[in-house]
Design a protein around this motif. Structure first.
Motif, PDB file in Angstrom:
ATOM      1  N   GLN A   1      10.496 -11.654   4.298  1.00 31.64           N
ATOM      2  CA  GLN A   1       9.359 -11.001   3.139  1.00 31.64           C
ATOM      3  C   GLN A   1      10.047 -10.577   2.046  1.00 31.64           C
ATOM      4  O   GLN A   1       9.413 -10.468   0.873  1.00 31.64           O
ATOM      5  CB  GLN A   1       8.447 -10.120   3.681  1.00 31.64           C
ATOM      6  CG  GLN A   1       7.650 -10.379   4.901  1.00 31.64           C
ATOM      7  CD  GLN A   1       6.715  -9.560   5.650  1.00 31.64           C
ATOM      8  OE1 GLN A   1       6.441  -8.849   4.708  1.00 31.64           O
ATOM      9  NE2 GLN A   1       6.638  -9.612   6.638  1.00 31.64           N
TER      10      GLN A   1
ATOM     11  N   MET B   1      10.419  -5.018   0.121  1.00 32.43           N
ATOM     12  CA  MET B   1       9.123  -4.478   0.393  1.00 32.43           C
ATOM     13  C   MET B   1       9.029  -3.014  -0.086  1.00 32.43           C
ATOM     14  O   MET B   1       8.021  -2.517  -0.279  1.00 32.43           O
ATOM     15  CB  MET B   1       8.719  -4.716   1.769  1.00 32.43           C
ATOM     16  CG  MET B   1       8.586  -6.124   2.112  1.00 32.43           C
ATOM     17  SD  MET B   1       7.380  -7.008   1.013  1.00 32.43           S
ATOM     18  CE  MET B   1       5.874  -6.200   1.782  1.00 32.43           C
TER      19      MET B   1
ATOM     20  N   SER C   1       2.208  -6.732  -0.242  1.00 32.13           N
ATOM     21  CA  SER C   1       2.505  -7.929   0.295  1.00 32.13           C
ATOM     22  C   SER C   1       3.681  -8.440  -0.550  1.00 32.13           C
ATOM     23  O   SER C   1       3.829  -7.757  -1.707  1.00 32.13           O
ATOM     24  CB  SER C   1       1.555  -9.139   0.534  1.00 32.13           C
ATOM     25  OG  SER C   1       1.240  -9.501  -0.344  1.00 32.13           O
ATOM     26  N   PRO C   2       4.604  -9.617  -0.395  1.00 39.36           N
ATOM     27  CA  PRO C   2       5.677 -10.151  -1.253  1.00 39.36           C
ATOM     28  C   PRO C   2       5.027 -10.369  -2.651  1.00 39.36           C
ATOM     29  O   PRO C   2       5.666 -10.509  -3.496  1.00 39.36           O
ATOM     30  CB  PRO C   2       6.217 -11.335  -0.380  1.00 39.36           C
ATOM     31  CG  PRO C   2       5.896 -10.865   1.032  1.00 39.36           C
ATOM     32  CD  PRO C   2       4.639 -10.303   1.112  1.00 39.36           C
TER      33      PRO C   2
END
Length: 59
Positions: A8, A11, A52-53
């Motif tokens: 991912q 974060m 989220s990414p």
């Protein structure tokens, strides 16, 4: 501090608020027995995280 999540990307970004290192519990456990592992330490960090990414940063 930087928190990278596998697959991912980056974060979370953290700012260390207090450099005092304290003994801690509750994060690192043995996979087989579920027992707390030794030598866990904590510091105070203020985190900014992404939902989220592809989303924006939030504090």
């Amino acid at each position: 501090m930087l928190a990278y999540v596998n697959q991912q990307g980056l974060m979370a970004v953290g700012k260390v608020m207090d450099v005092k290192v304290e003994p801690g519990v509750g994060i690192f456990f043995d996979d087989e027995m579920g027992q707390q592992l030794p030598d866990e330490y904590h510091i105070e960090v203020e985190w900014s995280v992404k939902d989220s990414p592809c989303h924006q940063w939030r504090s």
